[in-house]
Scaffold this motif. Sequence first.
Motif, PDB file in Angstrom:
ATOM      1  N   VAL A 172     -19.629  -3.940 -18.256  1.00 34.87           N
ATOM      2  CA  VAL A 172     -20.544  -3.607 -17.508  1.00 34.87           C
ATOM      3  C   VAL A 172     -20.879  -4.580 -16.481  1.00 34.87           C
ATOM      4  CG1 VAL A 172     -23.140  -2.829 -17.617  1.00 34.87           C
ATOM      5  CG2 VAL A 172     -21.366  -1.981 -19.298  1.00 34.87           C
ATOM      6  N   VAL A 173     -20.942  -5.645 -16.922  1.00 36.75           N
ATOM      7  CA  VAL A 173     -21.521  -6.976 -16.081  1.00 36.75           C
ATOM      8  C   VAL A 173     -20.384  -7.002 -14.880  1.00 36.75           C
ATOM      9  CG1 VAL A 173     -21.571  -9.340 -15.908  1.00 36.75           C
ATOM     10  CG2 VAL A 173     -22.753  -8.184 -17.748  1.00 36.75           C
ATOM     11  N   TYR A 174     -19.276  -6.968 -15.252  1.00 40.86           N
ATOM     12  CA  TYR A 174     -18.002  -6.911 -14.156  1.00 40.86           C
ATOM     13  C   TYR A 174     -18.169  -5.760 -13.314  1.00 40.86           C
ATOM     14  CZ  TYR A 174     -15.202 -10.504 -16.281  1.00 40.86           C
ATOM     15  OH  TYR A 174     -14.802 -11.428 -16.994  1.00 40.86           O
ATOM     16  N   ALA A 175     -18.576  -4.765 -13.707  1.00 38.02           N
ATOM     17  CA  ALA A 175     -18.752  -3.382 -12.824  1.00 38.02           C
ATOM     18  C   ALA A 175     -19.778  -3.413 -11.850  1.00 38.02           C
ATOM     19  CB  ALA A 175     -18.913  -2.018 -13.740  1.00 38.02           C
ATOM     20  N   CYS A 176     -21.074  -4.354 -12.191  1.00 36.64           N
ATOM     21  CA  CYS A 176     -21.939  -4.449 -11.301  1.00 36.64           C
ATOM     22  C   CYS A 176     -21.868  -5.927 -10.753  1.00 36.64           C
ATOM     23  CB  CYS A 176     -23.298  -4.411 -12.098  1.00 36.64           C
ATOM     24  SG  CYS A 176     -23.445  -2.695 -12.902  1.00 36.64           S
ATOM     25  N   ALA A 177     -21.058  -6.755 -10.809  1.00 34.73           N
ATOM     26  CA  ALA A 177     -21.122  -7.947 -10.471  1.00 34.73           C
ATOM     27  C   ALA A 177     -20.578  -7.921  -8.818  1.00 34.73           C
ATOM     28  CB  ALA A 177     -20.135  -8.745 -11.049  1.00 34.73           C
ATOM     29  N   GLY A 178     -21.074  -8.951  -8.195  1.00 39.12           N
ATOM     30  CA  GLY A 178     -20.938  -9.005  -6.701  1.00 39.12           C
ATOM     31  C   GLY A 178     -20.857 -10.613  -6.134  1.00 39.12           C
ATOM     32  N   THR A 179     -21.371 -11.409  -7.328  1.00 36.97           N
ATOM     33  CA  THR A 179     -21.664 -12.785  -6.700  1.00 36.97           C
ATOM     34  C   THR A 179     -20.815 -13.581  -7.949  1.00 36.97           C
ATOM     35  OG1 THR A 179     -23.580 -12.999  -8.124  1.00 36.97           O
ATOM     36  CG2 THR A 179     -23.681 -12.464  -5.650  1.00 36.97           C
ATOM     37  N   PHE A 180     -20.847 -14.927  -7.537  1.00 37.26           N
ATOM     38  CA  PHE A 180     -20.115 -15.646  -8.456  1.00 37.26           C
ATOM     39  C   PHE A 180     -20.923 -15.988  -9.791  1.00 37.26           C
ATOM     40  CE2 PHE A 180     -20.063 -20.410 -10.160  1.00 37.26           C
ATOM     41  CZ  PHE A 180     -18.757 -20.317 -10.558  1.00 37.26           C
ATOM     42  N   SER A 181     -22.084 -16.182  -9.774  1.00 36.65           N
ATOM     43  CA  SER A 181     -22.925 -16.229 -11.066  1.00 36.65           C
ATOM     44  C   SER A 181     -22.933 -14.831 -11.830  1.00 36.65           C
ATOM     45  CB  SER A 181     -24.521 -16.412 -10.698  1.00 36.65           C
ATOM     46  OG  SER A 181     -24.970 -15.524  -9.903  1.00 36.65           O
ATOM     47  N   SER A 182     -22.838 -13.834 -11.182  1.00 31.57           N
ATOM     48  CA  SER A 182     -22.705 -12.553 -12.037  1.00 31.57           C
ATOM     49  C   SER A 182     -21.232 -12.337 -12.691  1.00 31.57           C
ATOM     50  CB  SER A 182     -22.763 -11.235 -11.253  1.00 31.57           C
ATOM     51  OG  SER A 182     -21.834 -11.316  -9.953  1.00 31.57           O
ATOM     52  N   PHE A 183     -20.203 -12.905 -12.071  1.00 29.87           N
ATOM     53  CA  PHE A 183     -18.748 -12.868 -12.609  1.00 29.87           C
ATOM     54  C   PHE A 183     -18.760 -13.994 -13.717  1.00 29.87           C
ATOM     55  CE2 PHE A 183     -17.050 -10.675  -8.702  1.00 29.87           C
ATOM     56  CZ  PHE A 183     -16.553  -9.677  -9.446  1.00 29.87           C
ATOM     57  N   LEU A 184     -19.513 -14.923 -13.442  1.00 29.42           N
ATOM     58  CA  LEU A 184     -19.394 -16.107 -14.397  1.00 29.42           C
ATOM     59  C   LEU A 184     -20.037 -15.464 -15.859  1.00 29.42           C
ATOM     60  CD1 LEU A 184     -18.810 -18.856 -15.044  1.00 29.42           C
ATOM     61  CD2 LEU A 184     -20.868 -19.677 -14.278  1.00 29.42           C
ATOM     62  N   ALA A 185     -21.060 -14.787 -15.531  1.00 26.83           N
ATOM     63  CA  ALA A 185     -21.845 -14.360 -16.839  1.00 26.83           C
ATOM     64  C   ALA A 185     -20.968 -13.263 -17.591  1.00 26.83           C
ATOM     65  CB  ALA A 185     -23.264 -13.634 -16.480  1.00 26.83           C
ATOM     66  N   GLY A 186     -20.149 -12.451 -16.717  1.00 32.00           N
ATOM     67  CA  GLY A 186     -19.407 -11.711 -17.457  1.00 32.00           C
ATOM     68  C   GLY A 186     -18.081 -12.295 -18.012  1.00 32.00           C
ATOM     69  N   ARG A 187     -17.736 -13.340 -17.629  1.00 30.83           N
ATOM     70  CA  ARG A 187     -16.570 -13.922 -18.037  1.00 30.83           C
ATOM     71  C   ARG A 187     -16.995 -14.818 -19.155  1.00 30.83           C
ATOM     72  NH1 ARG A 187     -11.162 -13.467 -16.857  1.00 30.83           N
ATOM     73  NH2 ARG A 187     -10.174 -15.520 -17.121  1.00 30.83           N
ATOM     74  N   LEU A 188     -18.250 -15.152 -19.468  1.00 34.74           N
ATOM     75  CA  LEU A 188     -18.630 -15.826 -20.483  1.00 34.74           C
ATOM     76  C   LEU A 188     -18.760 -15.035 -21.674  1.00 34.74           C
ATOM     77  CD1 LEU A 188     -21.446 -18.496 -19.037  1.00 34.74           C
ATOM     78  CD2 LEU A 188     -18.900 -19.106 -19.689  1.00 34.74           C
ATOM     79  N   ALA A 189     -19.575 -13.729 -21.447  1.00 38.84           N
ATOM     80  CA  ALA A 189     -19.707 -12.939 -22.445  1.00 38.84           C
ATOM     81  C   ALA A 189     -18.118 -12.362 -22.874  1.00 38.84           C
ATOM     82  CB  ALA A 189     -20.312 -11.670 -21.796  1.00 38.84           C
ATOM     83  N   HIS A 190     -17.280 -12.186 -22.072  1.00 35.21           N
ATOM     84  CA  HIS A 190     -16.029 -11.960 -22.231  1.00 35.21           C
ATOM     85  C   HIS A 190     -15.483 -12.903 -23.338  1.00 35.21           C
ATOM     86  CE1 HIS A 190     -11.689 -10.600 -20.987  1.00 35.21           C
ATOM     87  NE2 HIS A 190     -11.904 -10.012 -22.449  1.00 35.21           N
ATOM     88  N   GLY A 191     -15.427 -14.094 -23.160  1.00 33.14           N
ATOM     89  CA  GLY A 191     -14.917 -15.187 -23.922  1.00 33.14           C
ATOM     90  C   GLY A 191     -15.442 -15.255 -25.424  1.00 33.14           C
TER      91      GLY A 191
END
Length: 475
Positions: free
Chosen positions: A137-156
């Motif tokens: 869900v975070v990746y689908a809404c992401a558009g900035t570096f910080s949002s992608f980083l949040a999705g990546r951390l949740a994925h880890g």
Amino acid sequence: MEGILHIVEKVFVSKTTLLIIIFCTNTLDNILLTSVVPIIPEVMMSSDRNEKSVTARNYSIKTDTLSHHRNASLSFTKQLLQESYKALDENSQAGLLLSSKALIQIAANPCVGYLSERYGYIILLAVGTFLLFISSVVYACAGTFSSFLAGRLAHGIASSFSSIAGMSILADLYESDYERSKVMGVAMGGVALGVVVGYPFGGFLYSFCGQSSPFIILCIMIIVDFGVQGCIISKAYWMQVSRKTTTSIVELMKDPLILTTSGIIMLTTMAMSTLEPTIPIWILYTMKAQNWQLGLVFLPDSIGYLIGTNAFGVVARKVGRWICSMFCMILVGFCLICIPFSTSVSQLILPHFGIGLGLGIVDAALMPLLALLVDLRHVTSYGSVYAIAQLAVCLAYGLGPMLGGEIVKLLGFPCLMWSLGCLLVVTSPCCLVLRFVKAKEECISLMLDTEDELLTKSSSLKYTKLYTDISVDGS
């Protein structure tokens, strides 16, 4: 009605169903892992272009004449775009995004190993799947570096939960070493399938349907997976018993055999983790390859890994896990040494296939061995031992790109491949330490043979004494 409910319950709590669920979860996890790779650079580039174009417009307003305004604006915009591409090539932000998953997973693995022994493996698998959904869900809404980083951390964190819980469930369900060798190879095949599907899945849907489309589809599939897991949790209550008497992760890390096994997994995984960020740039500079060819470079690795995990789990058990691991380390090492001698993308197919095949065989051989070592030498603690295995994998993906990038800067890409290949060949004799590990069935067979031998000797002595007594009485 009761008969139908009984059949449904048997289906949901069957071993085959759980194996399929773990396979699908691994596949979805790795599709999400790889589908975001071709999307992140494009989104970051687009965002960077927008920022630079705004800066260029502000700059153009301050020019004096119209002609000077046009020339300066175009020149400045071109310079900024070149700087943007240069920054992207250096993987400053993209590199941090790609490595953040491994870093957070290193911190999460010991905690997940502890929780798995307290709350059960199936519940943790469901938690990991739910976090996988949040990441999508975070990746689908992401558009900035910080949002992608949040999705990546949740994925880890999600990967830590799902990978440890999945392998622990299989080790707990299948007590036979022979069955574990088969089913764990199948489960790890989901990793290779996810990698094969992920790159074209993300790139194609992003190009034709937009950024959110691949992640929305993944969200739907993850919801289905999570729903089936909920049915299993409601039925398989017998698998959620907490284990109070287990060996701690600290004690397991003191076991030299477990450390050796995890070290072998880390060294072989480092071959792939070092290749991923370095070989695309080397190909672009030396072979003048097209961008679409870069995505196909790692396809032979995934196919080789899929074959190795599914076809060689039982073979490694029969031949000898230490033999297969040692020869596969040598195979991966020689393939790495051969890569710098390639002059075209087609010549990379064979060494990449060999690397993937070697990694698959090593994982198929050593992952069941970790469960066996716990059975033979410790109190059952599958969650903790697979937390150690995942820690080794994450260390490889954390150290590999970092050290590889520095070596490439100092000595060049060929020296990196030759040094890593030689390291694998030189350390391959470490597998000899594992040659004396026997399966539980072999240990039980030896114990039964010993007991039968003692019983035979005892019966023979009794028969001899009885015969002697009869002979004396008869005489």
